[in-house]
Write a protein that holds these residues in place. Sequence first.
Motif, PDB file in Angstrom:
ATOM      1  N   SER A   1       1.784   6.099  -7.192  1.00  0.00           N
ATOM      2  CA  SER A   1       0.643   6.804  -7.783  1.00  0.00           C
ATOM      3  C   SER A   1       0.793   8.317  -7.639  1.00  0.00           C
TER       4      SER A   1
ATOM      5  N   ILE B   1       0.836  -1.205   0.000  1.00  0.00           N
ATOM      6  CA  ILE B   1       0.000   0.000   0.000  1.00  0.00           C
ATOM      7  C   ILE B   1       0.870   1.253   0.000  1.00  0.00           C
TER       8      ILE B   1
ATOM      9  N   SER C   1       0.781   3.811  -3.137  1.00  0.00           N
ATOM     10  CA  SER C   1       0.487   5.221  -2.862  1.00  0.00           C
ATOM     11  C   SER C   1       1.607   6.122  -3.353  1.00  0.00           C
ATOM     12  N   SER C   2       2.824   5.770  -3.004  1.00  0.00           N
ATOM     13  CA  SER C   2       3.973   6.581  -3.406  1.00  0.00           C
ATOM     14  C   SER C   2       4.113   6.638  -4.930  1.00  0.00           C
TER      15      SER C   2
END
Length: 117
Positions: free
Chosen positions: A18, A11, A15-16
């Motif tokens: 994206s 995750i 997240s990073s």
Amino acid sequence: MKKTTSSFYDILGISSASICLIHCLIFPILTILPLGISHNPIIDLVFASIGLFAILKITKKSNLLVSSILIVSMCLIWISILTDIFLEIHLDLIYFGGIGMITGHLINYKFHRKQKH
């Protein structure tokens, strides 16, 4: 416990990667506008460092496909960032690396979720 930890790093990596990809796609548009914003490759370096931390934790416990995708993607990102910092040349490799990072983390996350059930 290991599955939860691996999911956390997936995750974090998703997240990073994206946010980095959105930053890399939207930032060139913002530099066209007269806002006084200039490109700073240090921001890219921060995203890449977070992603590197995540893949170092994940590649130890993942299969060969996921590890390969993540390592190749991270290499593309680092080549692009270092070329930008030292040679001031913007390469499109960072986009492919970002997409690869998201893909690799998603595959790993789904693989671990499948094992959990």
